[in-house]
Design an enzyme around this catalytic site. Structure first.
Site, mmCIF file in Angstrom:
data_model
loop_
_atom_site.group_PDB
_atom_site.id
_atom_site.type_symbol
_atom_site.label_atom_id
_atom_site.label_comp_id
_atom_site.label_asym_id
_atom_site.label_seq_id
_atom_site.Cartn_x
_atom_site.Cartn_y
_atom_site.Cartn_z
ATOM 1 N N ASP A 1 27.948 51.766 60.731
ATOM 2 C CA ASP A 1 28.063 51.997 60.987
ATOM 3 C C ASP A 1 28.296 53.806 60.324
ATOM 4 O O ASP A 1 27.986 53.924 59.074
ATOM 5 C CB ASP A 1 30.186 52.015 61.664
ATOM 6 C CG ASP A 1 30.412 52.892 62.874
ATOM 7 O OD1 ASP A 1 29.994 53.347 62.881
ATOM 8 O OD2 ASP A 1 31.965 52.107 63.260
ATOM 9 N N GLU A 37 39.337 56.852 66.905
ATOM 10 C CA GLU A 37 39.508 56.799 65.895
ATOM 11 C C GLU A 37 40.450 57.285 65.004
ATOM 12 O O GLU A 37 41.510 57.214 65.622
ATOM 13 C CB GLU A 37 38.189 57.187 65.310
ATOM 14 C CG GLU A 37 36.891 56.755 66.240
ATOM 15 C CD GLU A 37 35.274 57.132 65.361
ATOM 16 O OE1 GLU A 37 35.144 56.849 63.811
ATOM 17 O OE2 GLU A 37 34.404 57.097 65.904
HETATM 18 C C1 BGC Z 1 32.052 59.360 65.421
HETATM 19 C C2 BGC Z 1 30.958 60.392 65.749
HETATM 20 C C3 BGC Z 1 31.062 61.582 66.097
HETATM 21 C C4 BGC Z 1 31.777 62.292 64.136
HETATM 22 C C5 BGC Z 1 32.571 63.587 64.651
HETATM 23 C C6 BGC Z 1 32.308 60.070 63.470
HETATM 24 O O1 BGC Z 1 32.974 58.805 62.709
HETATM 25 O O2 BGC Z 1 32.062 58.261 65.282
HETATM 26 O O3 BGC Z 1 30.504 59.739 66.957
HETATM 27 O O4 BGC Z 1 30.178 62.650 66.649
HETATM 28 O O5 BGC Z 1 32.494 61.879 63.860
HETATM 29 O O6 BGC Z 1 32.427 64.335 62.706
HETATM 30 C C1 BGC Z 2 32.505 55.041 65.055
HETATM 31 C C2 BGC Z 2 31.166 53.900 66.240
HETATM 32 C C3 BGC Z 2 30.249 54.414 66.628
HETATM 33 C C4 BGC Z 2 29.245 55.474 65.774
HETATM 34 C C5 BGC Z 2 28.549 56.290 66.058
HETATM 35 C C6 BGC Z 2 31.093 55.177 64.366
HETATM 36 O O1 BGC Z 2 32.273 56.190 63.920
HETATM 37 O O2 BGC Z 2 33.011 53.775 64.440
HETATM 38 O O3 BGC Z 2 31.782 52.549 66.839
HETATM 39 O O4 BGC Z 2 29.319 53.663 67.113
HETATM 40 O O5 BGC Z 2 30.028 56.316 65.093
HETATM 41 O O6 BGC Z 2 29.088 57.347 67.629
#
Ligand code: BGC
Ligand code: BGC
Length: 857
Positions: free
Chosen positions: A344, A544
């Site tokens: 991840d 998140e």
């Molecule tokens: C997310 C990403 C997001 C990024 C932004 C990550 O934790 O999963 O999809 O674009 O943070 O900083």
């Molecule tokens: C998230 C994932 C996601 C990835 C890519 C991460 O922060 O936990 O679920 O697929 O970002 O965006």
């Protein structure tokens, strides 16, 4: 009677006092003065030892997909030809915001992704043509062999988690929590098929879905990404959904032109973290890990899921990304997973001893591909070095590369043409096609749960005068939640959903078709006295960790005021509640005649009207069939309330949901808030720019105190101004500007922080210094004039000027040492300054310490 002299008497009484104090202290350390049988919380200092895994306890399965000799021969041939550099490139995935197609080609990267807010040309509203064009560019660069390389086509992964939600115009399905309430595995297959097509039209190969988390603590900001707290629902969805996306294994549909790669996530224990903390630690038994959190994986693998994403969380203190037991011994060896394990978002960087640019531990543990969005280059260089030095063995690298290649071969990538030349590419008319919208609307209808329907108010006659009110009524962004066009899903306007329909628009169509009248007013004003008011409100979008909350109380008060005022005017009220979790809404339930939990329905708001109204002929069209897949809290503190618990006392049990035929009136519910809610909130004082109830944000200058109640406010003599502004979400930050001597403080009823101080906890806050010309700035904590502990942060703040967002982490003990009486803190945070300071603040809370005790900003 012996004579007791005065002195002795005094001594005796002080002894009595002392021993009572000791007894009280002892009782308190057990967490309660009465329930002394309660287990003490583990002390912070206590070492958590990783749990041992017993592979024999886990299901033993074989991969359903037989290895094909020709494919294996091709893998071997490619491996023999590839340089070390090419191999290392294959195990790294970068984000399109941090890499160009040329660089991806040059470094032979195995994959790219677009994170939640990354899009072609940095434009989250880029038209679908631009996505396809960029897919072509990456593909071309990766297959270019003019540099003498083998030219392995790269994979592009996207978070299509409720439809192809990053692409403007796509069909947006209800978020998973709503689909769990629909509880219809066949529908999941259809949703998988449609989502796959809407991804294929823009030339992308892989979706980071479905999430198989079985969320147990609804404080978690990803609760809505979970189908249910009940592993049975998650397990029953895993197969059909994977099959919908990838096609049926061992048929010619499997990964055919109309399918693509599915990715189950996050392995394992994501929904089991302590306190529902995002990326936290799951302190659960091996059996819970297998039977609750792991329930979806065996069926997903049996249905051929090709990718598994490692989870951010730890299990008893050890990060999943570094766990060979879990990634290899369980996932691969026991569960028969034969695809690729992806990490991840910089998740490898959280493994002990690792950083975002270096983590042989994760790779050796069994991660086949690092998700290294912005860290890919450094990681590439270090991984290459680590293979050369033997820290990563060649055998392990070959194994990972083989897995990547095998998945690419199965996905038909080597025979696939340029993305824009594939069969579904460019069929943009499929985005929100009539057929796709109809399925999404069906999903909305099936996901709504009717919680209250006094006097059978629903379904309404469409030929009525209807008032539609509330901030969520005409707001496709809010009804779609996080992971919508952007990561957080904030700031979306209706115009960004050219083919979507708001809840209001659906109501308007239904009512007009029957000859009724509709008025829309967010604040509930009307010209014609309505027969009924439909009030739509709820949580604002989040994703998140930004969605983690301290308790389940639905805090905004404006909606309740609106409902109450409508009721006072004799208007029957229907609430449509938008949320990513069950919440404590007893006051709102009381003020509504009917109450619908609508979750986050997505782009097809019309599905709501289908259930609220009878048809134009006044016949019932659809009944509510959605049933709770998460227990509904009876108190804001019912955060970890799950079917099967001992003393299970939800407000609405798992499986609850009324039919319009039910003649069941809900009595008035208690609105008393558990006094313990404020105890919970002694952990968090300011969240997303707002004081967390019951804490208040107060401005103080020589004119006195002013409690902040609006998004822009000044202290009484205007020495201090505060204003809500946007950082990652709407108005999630307060900006304070000093124009004279003044204090900004968070105030409430006294709390006892001695235990937290002793266990080494810290005061944390996020801040950004925009201007620092004040002669003195102090930060303090305390309980009024003579028991306040003050730290001088004048120059520290100056050094952070224009440095962007900072995170402060100051041991509570710093304030104790500076003179604060930690036993009765009623001002956990106070900034005092004079003219010239402008600072932004987003969160103030008490957390576990970051490092050793520090009193420096
Ligand atoms: C997310 C990403 C997001 C990024 C932004 C990550 O934790 O999963 O999809 O674009 O943070 O900083
Ligand atoms: C998230 C994932 C996601 C990835 C890519 C991460 O922060 O936990 O679920 O697929 O970002 O965006």
């Amino acid at each position: 009677m012996p004579k007791i002299n005065q002195k002795f008497k005094q001594k005796l009484s002080s002894l009595v006092v002392f021993s009572t104090l000791l007894a009280t202290l002892a009782a308190c350390s057990n967490g309660s003065s009465e329930h002394t049988t309660e287990k003490p919380q583990p002390l912070l200092a206590e070492k958590i030892t990783a749990i041992t895994v017993t592979p024999e306890n886990w299901p033993k399965q074989q991969s359903p997909i037989k290895r094909i000799p020709e494919q294996e021969a091709k893998i071997a041939a490619l491996l023999a030809k590839m340089t070390l550099e090419e191999k290392v490139g294959q195990v790294i995935q970068a984000d399109i915001a941090s890499i160009t197609p040329q660089e991806a080609g040059k470094y032979n990267l195995g994959s790219v992704l677009n994170g939640g807010s990354s899009a072609p040309n940095g434009d989250i509203h880029a038209p679908p043509q631009e996505w396809l064009k960029l897919a072509d560019q990456f593909y071309q660069a990766s297959t270019d062999t003019s540099d003498g390389g083998v030219g392995i086509p790269l994979l592009w992964g996207i978070d299509a988690v409720h439809g192809n939600n990053n692409v403007v115009g796509a069909t947006l399905f209800p978020h998973n929590i709503g689909l769990g309430a629909a509880n219809d595995p066949d529908l999941m297959r259809k949703i998988g098929e449609i989502t796959a097509k809407e991804i294929l039209v823009v030339g992308i190969d892989w979706t980071f879905a479905p999430t198989l988390a079985v969320v147990q603590n609804d404080k978690w900001g990803r609760t809505y990404e979970s189908y249910s707290e009940n592993p049975a629902i998650v397990a029953s969805f895993a197969g059909p959904l994977v099959e919908g996306i990838q096609g049926k294994v061992n048929t010619d549909k499997f990964l055919s032109q109309e399918h693509l790669l599915a990715n189950v996530k996050h392995f394992l224990g994501d929904g089991g973290t302590q306190n529902g903390k995002d990326q936290g630690d799951s302190i659960v038994s091996e059996a819970a890990m297998r039977d609750i959190h792991g329930a979806g994986y065996p069926p997903a693998i049996q249905h051929g899921a090709q990718v598994v994403m490692a989870s951010f969380n730890s299990w008893h203190g050890r990060k999943m990304h570094g766990s060979r037991e879990m990634l290899n011994d369980i996932l691969v060896e026991r569960l028969g997973f034969d695809g690729l394990v992806v990490g991840d978002w910089n998740g490898h960087g959280q493994v002990a001893g690792c950083s975002n640019v270096s983590c042989p531990q994760a790779f050796n543990a069994g991660l086949d591909m690092f998700m290294a969005p912005d860290s890919w280059k450094g990681l590439y260089q270090n991984t290459l070095k680590q293979v050369k030095s033997g820290e990563i063995s060649m055998a392990r690298l070959d194994e990972a590369v083989s897995r990547v290649l095998r998945v690419k071969l199965r996905a038909g990538l080597f025979d696939a043409k340029l993305p824009s030349k594939r069969s579904y590419a460019g069929k943009f008319e499929l985005l929100s096609s009539k057929e796709h919208k109809a399925v999404a609307r069906e999903a909305v209808r099936k996901s709504l749960v009717l919680l209250k329907n006094n006097n059978q108010l629903l379904p309404l006659s469409a030929n009525s005068k209807v008032l539609v009110a509330g901030g969520g009524a005409h707001n496709i962004g809010q009804q779609s939640g996080g992971w919508t066009l952007s990561w957080q899903g904030t700031g979306n306007k209706n115009s960004h959903f050219p083919k979507g329909e708001s809840i209001y628009q659906g109501i308007q169509k239904a009512v007009h078709a029957a000859g009724g009248q509709v008025e829309l007013s967010e604040s509930g004003e009307f010209e014609t006295q309505p027969d009924v008011a439909i009030v739509v409100f709820g949580e604002q979008p989040y994703a998140e960790f930004q969605g983690d909350v301290a308790d389940l109380d639905y805090k905004p008060t404006a909606d309740l005021a609106l409902l109450t005022s409508l009721k006072q005017q004799g208007i029957p009220t229907v609430t449509v509640f938008l949320s990513g979790r069950g919440m404590w809404v007893n006051p709102e339930l009381n003020a509504s005649d009917a109450f619908v939990a609508a979750w986050l329905p997505g782009s097809e708001g019309g599905g709501v009207a289908d259930l609220l109204f009878k048809d134009a002929q006044d016949n019932v069209q659809y009944d509510f069939s959605g049933r709770l897949s998460f227990s509904w809290p009876a108190s804001p503190l019912d955060v970890e309330l799950n079917i099967g618990d001992e003393n299970y006392q939800p407000l609405f049990a798992y499986g609850y949901g009324l039919s319009v035929k039910d003649q069941q009136n809900l009595e008035l519910l208690s609105e008393a808030v558990d006094p313990a809610v404020s105890q919970v909130n002694d952990q968090r004082f300011l969240f997303a720019g707002d004081p967390v109830q019951p804490w208040r944000l107060v401005l103080n200058d020589s004119g006195g105190n002013t409690q902040v109640s609006a998004s822009s406010q000044a202290s009484s003599l205007s020495k201090l101004l505060v204003q809500a502004t946007d950082h990652q979400a709407q108005e999630d930050v307060i900006e304070a500007t000093w124009q004279g001597v003044a204090n900004l403080l968070i105030q409430g009823n006294p709390i006892d922080l001695t235990a937290k101080t002793q266990s080494g906890m810290a005061l944390a806050f996020n801040y950004k210094v925009l201007k620092q010309q004040a002669t003195k700035v102090t930060l303090s904590m305390g309980c009024g004039a003579d028991c306040i502990g003050e730290l001088d942060i004048t120059s520290a703040l100056k050094s952070k000027l224009s440095q962007g967002w900072q995170q402060a982490n100051l041991a509570l003990n710093c304030f104790a040492k500076a003179g604060s009486n930690m036993e009765k803190v009623d001002i956990p945070f106070m900034l005092a300054a004079d003219s010239g300071l402008t600072i932004q603040l987003s969160e103030v809370k008490i957390v576990e310490p970051e490092n050793t005790e520090s009193c420096e900003l």
